[in-house]
Write an enzyme that holds these catalytic residues in place. Structure first.
Site, PDB file in Angstrom:
ATOM      1  N   SER A  91       0.831  -1.208   0.000  1.00 43.81           N
ATOM      2  CA  SER A  91       0.000   0.000   0.000  1.00 43.81           C
ATOM      3  C   SER A  91       0.865   1.257   0.000  1.00 43.81           C
ATOM      4  O   SER A  91       2.005   1.252   0.463  1.00 43.81           O
ATOM      5  CB  SER A  91      -0.903   0.013   1.237  1.00 43.81           C
ATOM      6  OG  SER A  91      -1.568  -1.215   1.379  1.00 43.81           O
TER       7      SER A  91
HETATM    8  N1  SAH Z   1      -0.135  -4.862   3.939  1.00 41.84           N
HETATM    9  C1  SAH Z   1       0.556  -5.201   2.721  1.00 41.84           C
HETATM   10  C2  SAH Z   1      -0.207  -4.838   1.474  1.00 41.84           C
HETATM   11  C3  SAH Z   1      -1.253  -5.778   1.228  1.00 41.84           C
HETATM   12  S1  SAH Z   1      -2.062  -5.829  -0.308  1.00 41.84           S
HETATM   13  C4  SAH Z   1       1.954  -4.620   2.683  1.00 41.84           C
HETATM   14  O1  SAH Z   1       2.310  -3.858   3.568  1.00 41.84           O
HETATM   15  O2  SAH Z   1       2.692  -4.977   1.765  1.00 41.84           O
HETATM   16  C5  SAH Z   1      -3.325  -6.926   0.187  1.00 41.84           C
HETATM   17  C6  SAH Z   1      -2.874  -8.313   0.527  1.00 41.84           C
HETATM   18  O3  SAH Z   1      -3.997  -9.021   0.999  1.00 41.84           O
HETATM   19  C7  SAH Z   1      -2.326  -9.099  -0.648  1.00 41.84           C
HETATM   20  O4  SAH Z   1      -1.073  -9.611  -0.360  1.00 41.84           O
HETATM   21  C8  SAH Z   1      -3.346 -10.224  -0.833  1.00 41.84           C
HETATM   22  O5  SAH Z   1      -2.770 -11.416  -1.283  1.00 41.84           O
HETATM   23  C9  SAH Z   1      -3.899 -10.345   0.562  1.00 41.84           C
HETATM   24  N2  SAH Z   1      -5.229 -10.924   0.630  1.00 41.84           N
HETATM   25  C10 SAH Z   1      -6.302 -10.670  -0.170  1.00 41.84           C
HETATM   26  N3  SAH Z   1      -7.365 -11.368   0.229  1.00 41.84           N
HETATM   27  C11 SAH Z   1      -6.970 -12.088   1.320  1.00 41.84           C
HETATM   28  C12 SAH Z   1      -7.633 -13.012   2.173  1.00 41.84           C
HETATM   29  N4  SAH Z   1      -8.912 -13.339   2.000  1.00 41.84           N
HETATM   30  N5  SAH Z   1      -6.919 -13.565   3.180  1.00 41.84           N
HETATM   31  C13 SAH Z   1      -5.618 -13.242   3.378  1.00 41.84           C
HETATM   32  N6  SAH Z   1      -4.948 -12.378   2.585  1.00 41.84           N
HETATM   33  C14 SAH Z   1      -5.614 -11.805   1.579  1.00 41.84           C
END
Ligand code: SAH
Length: 221
Positions: A71
């Site tokens: 993000s």
């Molecule tokens: N916080 C992260 C950015 C995350 S982007 C950082 O600092 O890099 C959102 C993330 O959520 C992605 O990696 C995606 O794979 C994960 N995601 C999406 N749906 C999900 C779910 N149902 N359970 C666990 N992870 C999930």
């Protein structure tokens, strides 16, 4: 983490990072000094894929594979500021991605569980967090739509992906007085929603507009 010969490069990264905090966070109204300090300290570039390190401190999300992103720094700060952490809390993050936000949380809370559904992302994040010494952050590879009951109750829950509505299991894993921060809406646009638990009462507050990747599987509940 940097070998001696890279000392000046580490200083360069630090300068860019301090600029990021001043220009992207403080100027836009992030006021929690603990959040600002944590983001001055966590080396965001280490969480970016090698070929994207040069843009790690840019004012935008960064692709990390599996069609996912780290993000934007400002969104990380906004979400974490809403958790109002003071240091003793247990926190859950849904969506580990690169592990960057989990590292920031690790500096601000006592204990962090972070859940990621893609095995490759979970493994990479676990390794980086381990190398940087974040011993209070546990990466769990599973789907987080139902939260992570084993670590509950949580004083704070932050969801780094957007759901069409607030998933009930997440609310129920909040401790009394706990706060849940989650982007709610579809691909065309979302709002960051803050849910606060007082006893069995849940209060929802809609805040800024935002744009996150979808929480996978959330539409199937
Ligand atoms: N916080 C992260 C950015 C995350 S982007 C950082 O600092 O890099 C959102 C993330 O959520 C992605 O990696 C995606 O794979 C994960 N995601 C999406 N749906 C999900 C779910 N149902 N359970 C666990 N992870 C999930």
């Amino acid at each position: 983490m940097w070998p001696r010969r890279n000392c000046s490069r580490a200083n360069d990264e630090r300068t860019v990072r301090l600029d990021m905090v001043r220009n992207q966070l403080e100027r836009r109204g992030i006021m929690d000094e603990r959040v600002l300090q944590a983001m001055r300290e966590v080396p965001r570039h280490v969480f970016a894929p090698a070929k994207r390190r040069h843009e790690a401190y840019g004012d935008h999300p960064i692709p990390i594979g599996e069609m996912q992103t780290i993000s934007q720094p400002y969104m990380v700060a906004v979400m974490i500021e809403h958790l109002q952490l003071r240091g003793g809390e247990r926190v859950l993050e849904i969506g580990t991605g690169s592990g960057y936000q989990a590292a920031v949380l690790g500096r601000l809370a006592a204990e962090v569980y972070t859940v990621e559904c893609f095995p490759s992302l979970a493994a990479d994040a676990r390794l980086v967090l381990q190398q940087l010494g974040y011993e209070n952050v546990q990466v769990v590879q599973t789907n987080g739509c139902q939260g992570f009951a084993q670590g509950s109750p949580y004083n704070g829950i932050v969801v780094a992906a957007a759901a069409p509505f607030v998933p009930a299991p997440l609310q129920l894993q909040l401790a009394d007085g706990g706060r849940l921060v989650i982007p709610v809406g579809g691909p065309e646009g979302q709002r960051l929603v803050i849910v606060t638990r007082q006893g069995d009462t849940f209060t929802e507050e809609k805040t800024v507009a935002c744009r996150f990747v979808p929480l996978l599987g959330a539409d199937l509940q």
